[in-house]
Structures are given as structure tokens and as C-alpha cells.
Design a protein around this motif. Sequence first.
Motif: not given
Length: 212
Positions: A11-25
Motif C-alpha cells: 500500500p505504501h506504493t500508492a500515489a496518494d500514500f504519504p511520502l517517507p520522512v527518511s532521507s533520500e537513498g
Amino acid sequence: MKWSTFDRTKPHTAADFPLPVSSEGALVLLWDLEQVEAYRDGRPQPVIPAVDREEDLLDRREAAVLLDVKPRSVDSYKNDPGLADHVVVVGGVEHWPRAAVLAYAAGRGAMSAPSGRPKGSGDMVPRDLLPGRIAELLDANPAVTAAHAVDVLGISVPAAQRHLQQERAARIVALMRTDPGLGVEGAAERLGYPPAVRRAALKAAQELYEAS
């Protein structure tokens, strides 16, 4: 939702799912709890403040940006009491409050420090910085070989094999702690470790996990 269902439906790949707060990469992805709960309940997602705050928790990449160094340098700095005394582990990932990183920078003059050695200068890499350099190689390619580490870092084959095994094992254990239902094999698979390098890392990871 059961983990098996989550892993299948993603479900985390859905377009409207919140973006991760982790740093890029980042190797381990983290999300804001309130945003995910709002998504689950069909409510408007709260906005994460764009203003930097002293209590913000920074991972190694974010701390590196603030210190104007490479992430591998943070791997060596983090044992200093100025950072070690303030470490906060979230989802198996080490973080440090922004205020602690800024205080560390002010104390060491790290803001103007060089950003690390260029690739190819491995024969001059101090021993205490090798874990950070190995971590950077694995960040770039989970299937990196000992031979490549030897070429880049100028270390011996046994040293390259030992450090790669230790770092892979540590990452397997970190992922297993994030997902307690995941075994060593599953963690190694998810991390992208090829079968050729798994055996030693799996054994070391199992011993490390059982000892922790």
C-alpha cells in the motif's frame, strides 16, 4: 493488516500514500505516524512543518549534509560523546537531534571540514574510517564484491571480506528488528544480497541477532 498482506499489496506504493520522512537513498524507509493514520482513516494528512527545529531527528545522511561532510564521515564521528550521548534509534536507524549535531559541529569546527577522501585513495584510509567506507560501497551496490572493495579502498582481501560481512550482518539484524517476523534469509533477500555473498553474512547476522 498482516505483514504478508502488506508485503503483497504494498500500500505504501500508492500515489496518494504519504511520502517517507527518511532521507533520500535511505536503506530503511520511515513514515510519519500521524500521516499514515490519517491516510488509513481517510482524513486529510497533516503537513510536516517545513521549518527546521532543534528537536528534529536527523539520520546519517541528513547529519552529513548539516556537517558538510560525506555520510561515511558521520560513521566515524558518531562514536564521539558529543553525538553518541544523543543517539536515538528509530526503526533500527540511528538518528541525532539537530541541536546535538549543530553543537558537535560548533565544537569541532566540522562545518568547514573537508568532505572526505576521493575515491581511489583507499591506501590512505585510516582503519577507523573503513566501516564507513564499506557502508558507502554497500549503499551504492548491495552486491559489491570484496575485489571491488580492495580496488577502491586499497585494503587486503581478508579485510574487505571481513568488513563487508560485518556490515551486511549488521544491516540484516537492523532490518529484522524493524520487522520481527522476518528471518535472516528474508532480510538478506530484501536487502539485495546475492547468494554468493550470503552464507557468511547470514551466519554472522544470526549470531549477532541472538546475542543482542
